[in-house]
Scaffold this motif. Structure first.
Motif, mmCIF file in Angstrom:
data_model
loop_
_atom_site.group_PDB
_atom_site.id
_atom_site.type_symbol
_atom_site.label_atom_id
_atom_site.label_comp_id
_atom_site.label_asym_id
_atom_site.label_seq_id
_atom_site.Cartn_x
_atom_site.Cartn_y
_atom_site.Cartn_z
ATOM 1 N N UNK A 284 9.036 -8.707 -4.601
ATOM 2 C CA UNK A 284 8.849 -7.915 -3.397
ATOM 3 C C UNK A 284 7.425 -7.423 -3.342
ATOM 4 N N UNK A 285 7.003 -7.008 -2.175
ATOM 5 C CA UNK A 285 5.685 -6.356 -2.066
ATOM 6 C C UNK A 285 5.683 -5.045 -2.860
ATOM 7 N N UNK A 286 6.858 -4.437 -2.976
ATOM 8 C CA UNK A 286 6.962 -3.100 -3.575
ATOM 9 C C UNK A 286 7.652 -3.171 -4.937
ATOM 10 N N UNK A 287 7.285 -4.163 -5.719
ATOM 11 C CA UNK A 287 7.856 -4.367 -7.049
ATOM 12 C C UNK A 287 6.823 -4.009 -8.112
ATOM 13 N N UNK A 288 7.219 -3.172 -9.051
ATOM 14 C CA UNK A 288 6.305 -2.783 -10.129
ATOM 15 C C UNK A 288 5.180 -1.894 -9.607
ATOM 16 N N UNK B 78 2.393 -0.886 -7.540
ATOM 17 C CA UNK B 78 2.027 -1.464 -6.242
ATOM 18 C C UNK B 78 1.425 -0.439 -5.310
ATOM 19 N N UNK B 79 0.762 -0.967 -4.292
ATOM 20 C CA UNK B 79 0.162 -0.124 -3.262
ATOM 21 C C UNK B 79 1.031 -0.149 -2.010
ATOM 22 N N UNK B 80 1.291 1.029 -1.442
ATOM 23 C CA UNK B 80 1.937 1.142 -0.125
ATOM 24 C C UNK B 80 0.829 1.233 0.922
ATOM 25 N N UNK B 81 0.823 0.316 1.871
ATOM 26 C CA UNK B 81 -0.126 0.391 2.985
ATOM 27 C C UNK B 81 0.465 1.249 4.101
ATOM 28 N N UNK B 82 -0.384 1.816 4.955
ATOM 29 C CA UNK B 82 0.134 2.673 6.042
ATOM 30 C C UNK B 82 1.232 2.011 6.864
ATOM 31 N N UNK B 83 1.109 0.711 7.111
ATOM 32 C CA UNK B 83 2.070 0.022 7.979
ATOM 33 C C UNK B 83 3.464 -0.076 7.343
ATOM 34 N N UNK B 84 3.570 0.299 6.073
ATOM 35 C CA UNK B 84 4.875 0.329 5.393
ATOM 36 C C UNK B 84 5.852 1.265 6.112
ATOM 37 N N UNK B 85 5.333 2.342 6.726
ATOM 38 C CA UNK B 85 6.222 3.340 7.327
ATOM 39 C C UNK B 85 6.073 3.332 8.834
ATOM 40 N N UNK C 94 2.815 2.489 11.647
ATOM 41 C CA UNK C 94 3.011 1.115 12.144
ATOM 42 C C UNK C 94 1.772 0.573 12.846
ATOM 43 N N UNK C 95 0.934 1.440 13.401
ATOM 44 C CA UNK C 95 -0.310 0.975 14.028
ATOM 45 C C UNK C 95 -1.494 1.069 13.066
ATOM 46 N N UNK C 96 -1.228 1.403 11.826
ATOM 47 C CA UNK C 96 -2.289 1.554 10.833
ATOM 48 C C UNK C 96 -2.566 0.258 10.097
ATOM 49 N N UNK C 97 -3.233 0.396 8.968
ATOM 50 C CA UNK C 97 -3.671 -0.790 8.223
ATOM 51 C C UNK C 97 -2.508 -1.483 7.522
ATOM 52 N N UNK C 98 -2.573 -2.818 7.487
ATOM 53 C CA UNK C 98 -1.721 -3.539 6.557
ATOM 54 C C UNK C 98 -2.486 -3.672 5.236
ATOM 55 N N UNK D 19 -8.259 -0.531 -7.830
ATOM 56 C CA UNK D 19 -6.935 -0.995 -7.401
ATOM 57 C C UNK D 19 -7.086 -2.350 -6.730
ATOM 58 N N UNK D 20 -6.189 -3.288 -7.069
ATOM 59 C CA UNK D 20 -6.380 -4.658 -6.596
ATOM 60 C C UNK D 20 -5.139 -5.242 -5.939
ATOM 61 N N UNK D 21 -4.681 -4.669 -4.827
ATOM 62 C CA UNK D 21 -3.567 -5.293 -4.115
ATOM 63 C C UNK D 21 -3.982 -6.657 -3.578
ATOM 64 N N UNK D 22 -3.028 -7.582 -3.514
ATOM 65 C CA UNK D 22 -3.311 -8.885 -2.919
ATOM 66 C C UNK D 22 -3.512 -8.719 -1.417
ATOM 67 N N UNK D 23 -4.427 -9.500 -0.847
ATOM 68 C CA UNK D 23 -4.677 -9.365 0.606
ATOM 69 C C UNK D 23 -3.636 -10.123 1.422
ATOM 70 N N UNK D 24 -2.387 -9.650 1.334
ATOM 71 C CA UNK D 24 -1.280 -10.281 2.067
ATOM 72 C C UNK D 24 -1.431 -9.910 3.543
ATOM 73 N N UNK D 25 -1.736 -10.901 4.371
ATOM 74 C CA UNK D 25 -2.011 -10.612 5.784
ATOM 75 C C UNK D 25 -0.724 -10.126 6.449
#
Ligand code: MN
Length: 258
Positions: free
Chosen positions: A67-71, A73-80, A84-88, A236-242
């Motif tokens: 999952x994106x949220x496994x182990x 991980x970084x939560x991006x603003x668009x998670x909530x 929803x209009x914020x950054x992915x 911090x190095x989250x993958x750039x998942x578009x």
């Protein structure tokens, strides 16, 4: 000497130490468990493609399932929904991926009360001793919960009333979102919100308010005990998942040792 050569020399000589804040990714890495009727994430899995065999005689490789949220991980603003209009996760500015950290230690309180909540006054008291939270930096909250991170049950610490893990009060989450100069909140628990935060108003206030303020969450951190209250620099190095709502990440801290 050029700054980067200075940095490299300091790393090699141990004047700057690298602390790994990341949980190892294995199939048993704890994951969030939402109650019915909500959908849940998958854990981390390796799927072998070949291992020096008929499928590939000279090479070993895997597909990963996560999952994106496994182990860690970084939560991006668009998670909530409030963000929803914020950054992915692919849109996090690079300058925010290298940022200073304030480390607040509530491990004593969390050991006494797994439902312990950080309040604004706790942070004000810390600031009175250590100075203001870092502009453009992280607030990292130590609770000792990383000691439980190899076991799903003790990590989530749930009973019939739901999980019991430390976090932040609604007022504190609001203050961190709107008043504090931080870019985000880092924790040792499975999420930035307390285990009981489904009962709060609003529910999950760290997610609701911080992500809604275009700030970030950083979760399942380890080794915060090795960091000083101020002065650490976190990479911090989250993958750039578009379009992604978050990503597993390696989180490292640089710490000056004298
Ligand atoms: Mn998350």
């Amino acid at each position: 000497m050029p700054l980067l050569a200075d940095l490299h020399a300091a790393l090699n000589q141990g004047a700057i130490e690298i602390i790994d804040l990341t949980a190892p990714l294995v199939a048993t890495t704890p994951i969030l468990q939402l109650p019915e009727p909500f959908a849940n994430t998958i854990g981390f899995q390796l799927e072998e493609i070949s291992r020096y065999d008929d499928r590939g005689p000279n090479w070993y490789w895997n597909n990963i399932h996560t999952g994106e949220h496994t182990g860690t991980h970084l939560d991006a603003p668009v998670h909530w929904i409030t963000g929803r209009d914020g950054r992915d996760v692919s849109q996090v500015p690079l300058t925010q991926l290298i940022a200073p950290a304030a480390v607040l230690d509530f491990s004593t309180e969390a050991a006494a009360d797994p439902d312990f909540l950080v309040e604004v006054d706790h942070i004000k008291a810390w600031e009175a001793e250590h100075g203001p939270l870092p502009e453009g930096g992280w607030l990292l909250c130590r609770t000792g919960w990383d000691a439980r991170s190899s076991d799903q049950d003790t990590f989530l610490n749930a009973d019939e009333n739901g999980p019991h893990t430390p976090g932040f009060s609604v007022d504190c989450a609001r203050w961190l979102a709107t008043e504090a100069p931080i870019i985000g909140l880092g924790v040792e628990t499975v999420g930035t919100d307390a285990g009981a935060a489904h009962t709060f108003d609003p529910a999950f206030p760290c997610h609701q308010l911080l992500l809604g303020a275009n700030k970030y969450g950083l979760t399942q951190l380890q080794n915060l005990a090795q960091l000083p209250p101020t002065g650490a620099l976190v990479i911090t190095t989250p993958l750039p998942i578009v379009g992604g709502s978050g990503s597993p990440a390696r989180a490292l801290a640089l710490v000056e040792r004298s």
